[in-house]
Design a protein around this motif. Structure first.
Motif, PDB file in Angstrom:
ATOM      1  N   LEU A 276       0.820  -1.210   0.000  1.00 10.89           N
ATOM      2  CA  LEU A 276       0.000   0.000   0.000  1.00 10.89           C
ATOM      3  C   LEU A 276       0.858   1.265   0.000  1.00 10.89           C
ATOM      4  O   LEU A 276       0.398   2.345  -0.418  1.00 10.89           O
ATOM      5  N   GLN A 277       2.103   1.157   0.450  1.00 12.72           N
ATOM      6  CA  GLN A 277       2.971   2.320   0.514  1.00 12.72           C
ATOM      7  C   GLN A 277       3.832   2.514  -0.732  1.00 12.72           C
ATOM      8  O   GLN A 277       4.644   3.445  -0.779  1.00 12.72           O
ATOM      9  N   LEU A 278       3.678   1.662  -1.726  1.00 12.51           N
ATOM     10  CA  LEU A 278       4.471   1.782  -2.955  1.00 12.51           C
ATOM     11  C   LEU A 278       4.124   3.071  -3.683  1.00 12.51           C
ATOM     12  O   LEU A 278       2.949   3.443  -3.813  1.00 12.51           O
ATOM     13  N   ARG A 279       5.152   3.749  -4.157  1.00  4.01           N
ATOM     14  CA  ARG A 279       4.971   4.973  -4.920  1.00  4.01           C
ATOM     15  C   ARG A 279       5.803   4.903  -6.200  1.00  4.01           C
ATOM     16  O   ARG A 279       6.690   4.064  -6.343  1.00  4.01           O
ATOM     17  N   GLU A 280       5.508   5.830  -7.128  1.00  8.51           N
ATOM     18  CA  GLU A 280       6.243   5.872  -8.384  1.00  8.51           C
ATOM     19  C   GLU A 280       7.727   6.106  -8.109  1.00  8.51           C
ATOM     20  O   GLU A 280       8.086   6.994  -7.330  1.00  8.51           O
ATOM     21  N   GLY A 281       8.578   5.283  -8.733  1.00  6.77           N
ATOM     22  CA  GLY A 281      10.021   5.389  -8.553  1.00  6.77           C
ATOM     23  C   GLY A 281      10.579   4.415  -7.544  1.00  6.77           C
ATOM     24  O   GLY A 281      11.811   4.257  -7.438  1.00  6.77           O
ATOM     25  N   ASP A 282       9.720   3.753  -6.743  1.00  8.12           N
ATOM     26  CA  ASP A 282      10.211   2.770  -5.782  1.00  8.12           C
ATOM     27  C   ASP A 282      10.785   1.558  -6.526  1.00  8.12           C
ATOM     28  O   ASP A 282      10.371   1.227  -7.642  1.00  8.12           O
TER      29      ASP A 282
END
Length: 330
Positions: A276-282
């Protein structure tokens, strides 16, 4: 074939024995005596019973095909069925048909010789009347055919040959075509008078008109095809593999079917919170080593090993090996 007694004849025989009108001992004595049967060489039976049964089955199919085709063409009630299949000398067959009738002489390559289809005038003119807008009534006149009548009847008889071809295609691939139309059988000499022919009689009903259609099959025409007119041959054919045309059709159909191909770059396990905490660029760390081959799936089945790369500025994989069934790749 031995004669079969009806129930009435059996009852009469038992009654005669019980009343003493007939003596059982005399019957046994007559049975024991040597019986001589006169053989007529002019009526030689050159078709076996098995072949006659096969011819009967073929023309029962022909009768069904003809019933369907003529029902649609004439738009009236049509019923055609096989009534008898007999073998007799050609001369006897010619004497048995009317002096003035509709005789269709046709050939059926690759078979040699000619085949005769005799259509009773009642049937022929009923079909003609129906095609010309009438009720399908018959006019029994065949002294002379007008040019228009000849053309229309020829078209009808050629339509019959199309169904004849379809009925025979399970045995031999023939290409029948109408050779001539004759009205007087006395002027027709297709084979020698003593030649054995099989005559298939079709009972035909067109609307309110009844008549016969007789198909004369000379033995000389089907001599090379006779071995194929056996149950043994048909059973053997059923066990044969599909022909090349069927194989090619199946192969082309399968080859054109869509199939998804997936290259698995690797796997990783995340908790729900991390997901749920994944963001673009991870960046997600996979369990796949850089030097380890990738797995490629075809549909849902793992089929190949591959290595990642680039082709024309696009990401691609190169197949390096095929995974045989039973190989350990996990």
């Amino acid at each position: 074939m031995a004669d079969v007694l009806s129930q009435h004849e059996i009852d009469s025989l038992l009654s005669a024995l019980s009343t003493g009108e007939m003596d059982a001992d005399e019957l046994k004595k007559e049975e024991a005596e040597k019986k001589i049967r006169t053989y007529d060489f002019k009526r030689a039976l050159r078709f076996s019973k098995d072949q006659v049964r096969s011819l009967s089955r073929i023309h029962e199919n022909f009768a069904r095909l003809l019933t369907t085709a003529f029902s649609a063409k004439l738009r009236t009630f049509v019923q055609i069925s096989v009534t008898s299949v007999d073998q007799l000398p050609y001369e006897e067959f010619i004497r048995s048909i009317p002096k003035m009738t509709l005789l269709n002489i046709f050939e059926a390559p690759p078979l040699d010789g000619r085949i005769l289809m005799e259509v009773n005038p009642n049937v022929g003119y009923a079909m003609l009347d129906r095609l010309l807008g009438g009720q399908g009534t018959s006019i029994n006149k065949v002294d002379n055919l007008t040019e228009i009548e000849t053309i229309i009847l020829k078209q009808l008889f050629e339509a019959m040959l199309d169904e004849f071809q379809s009925a025979w295609e399970s045995v031999v691939d023939i290409q029948p075509y109408l050779h001539d139309i004759e009205v007087n059988p006395q002027f027709l000499q297709m084979v020698s008078p003593n030649e054995t022919v099989v005559v298939i009689s079709l009972s035909t009903t067109i609307g309110e008109t009844n008549g016969m259609v007789n198909i004369c099959l000379p033995h000389v025409v089907f001599e090379e095809t006779l071995p194929e007119l056996t149950v043994h041959h048909w059973m053997q054919n059923k066990k044969t593999t599909p022909n090349e045309v069927d194989k090619n059709t199946i192969q082309q159909t399968v080859q054109s079917a869509p199939l998804s191909v997936t290259a698995i770059l690797g796997r990783s396990q995340l908790t729900i919170e991390e997901f749920l905490q994944l963001r673009e660029g991870d960046v997600i760390q996979l369990d796949q080593g850089i030097s380890d081959p990738l797995l490629v799936k075809a549909g849902n089945k793992t089929k190949f090993y591959a290595q990642p790369g680039q082709l024309k500025n696009k990401m691609a994989v190169q197949i390096t090996d095929e995974i045989e069934e039973g190989d350990e790749y996990e």
